[in-house]
Motif scaffolding. Structure first.
Motif: not given
Length: 343
Positions: A288-289, A300-305, A311-314
């Motif tokens: 995910s990172a 619109n990739s920025a909308l999914y930051d 997800l990176t917070q596990d």
């Protein structure tokens, strides 16, 4: 239907016909981005069922993905490798029922790999039933454990159908994602054995007439405040391919739009399946990172930051309302797939 409605319908059909032609022309241009690694398509027999997929760094998933769909009856796989560096390409090139092409061009600018696959399907899949899948999707359908795909597509043809729909069902473990060990070749559903069963919203798109389905764990966990931004879960993955066909948005919809009518519009049920989605293996935390930086997976990739950050917070995606998967009969009883007249 009134005169104005008829005129609007004629105008829509005209626009969609030109859209389909533009998509096929895009695929024709994008073919130059593909380099053959190994081409075994000469071995494809007239009645073989095919599968097509674009992959990147999916070495861990591929043994189970291939074995499962081989057991269902897929006889040849058309793969595009998009710049893998984990041994994916070398592994696929060794498989006797795989033809492989490679590219390092943009996944996003190829309509998320659809342009590349459209070209390969135009060239190699005409007249064949063809599955279009991601490597993290596992197709099941009523009686899949006893009646393989050749039986299903034979029945579909006798019903006058050229396409078969499926709900993508996000599967997840209980506990933090990174804590769930997965080894190459394992059955992913030994750990990804939970799903959300009752939070789905469905509407029919008036232009393409496909079902726009949202819900599941991603809508609940990552898009709870804006559920209309959640990923769409309805797909049409199995099609009796014709060189004039083209997917519009991944495998969510295609043209001609009659192929999207995989449901009974009169209140009954049409046979349908489920794509068990293995996105939430332990590797999703690290990937995910990477995907947030690549910005290749959403228009619109920025909308999914925030989605990737979460997800990176596990996280632990399990909740008290989570349902444990027991089999296709359970999914049918919950209304997530249907046997329709397929008995």
């Amino acid at each position: 239907m009134g005169r104005m409605d008829r005129l609007n319908d004629v105008a829509m059909a005209y626009r969609l016909r030109w859209k389909r032609r533009r998509l096929l022309l895009r695929a024709l241009r994008k073919r130059r981005q593909l380099s053959p690694v190994i081409d075994r398509t000469a071995s494809i027999a007239a009645d073989d069922i095919l599968a097509a997929s674009t992959v990147r760094n999916e070495r861990m998933r591929l043994p189970f993905f291939l074995e499962h769909h081989r057991k269902l009856g897929v006889r040849h796989f058309l793969f595009v490798d998009n710049g893998s560096d984990d041994g994916t390409a070398a592994y696929l090139a060794q498989q006797p029922d795989v033809s492989l092409w490679a590219t390092t061009h943009s996944y996003k600018l190829s309509r998320f790999g659809v342009d590349w696959l459209t070209w390969l399907q135009l060239k190699h899949a005409h007249g064949h039933w063809c599955l279009t899948l991601d490597a993290d999707e596992i197709l099941i359908y009523p009686y899949h454990d006893t009646r393989p795909l050749p039986a299903l597509v034979d029945w579909l043809e006798r019903q006058g159908r050229q396409s078969f729909g499926a709900l993508m069902l996000d599967m997840y473990p209980k506990g933090q994602l990174s804590a769930q060990d997965y080894c190459e070749g394992d059955d992913p559903f030994e750990t990804l054995c939970w799903f959300d069963g009752g939070n789905y919203m469905i509407r029919r798109k008036p232009d393409l007439q496909n079902l726009w389905i949202q819900g599941g764990v991603r809508a609940r966990r990552f898009f709870a405040t804006e559920p209309r931004r959640a990923p769409t879960m309805g797909k049409v993955p199995l099609v009796k391919w014709n060189r004039r066909f083209a997917y519009v948005s991944s495998a969510h919809s295609l043209l001609p739009r009659r192929l999207n009518r995989v449901y009974d519009g009169l209140g009954g049920e049409s046979a349908s399946g489920v794509l068990l989605h293995t996105k939430f293996l332990s590797t999703v935390v690290e990937r995910s990172a990477e995907e947030k930086q690549r910005r290749e997976h959403f228009a619109n990739s920025a909308l999914y930051d925030a989605y990737y950050d979460d997800l990176t917070q596990d996280p632990d995606l399990w909740c008290d309302q989570s349902t444990r998967l027991t089999g296709w009969r359970q999914l049918e009883s919950m209304g997530l797939m249907s046997r329709g007249g397929w008995v």
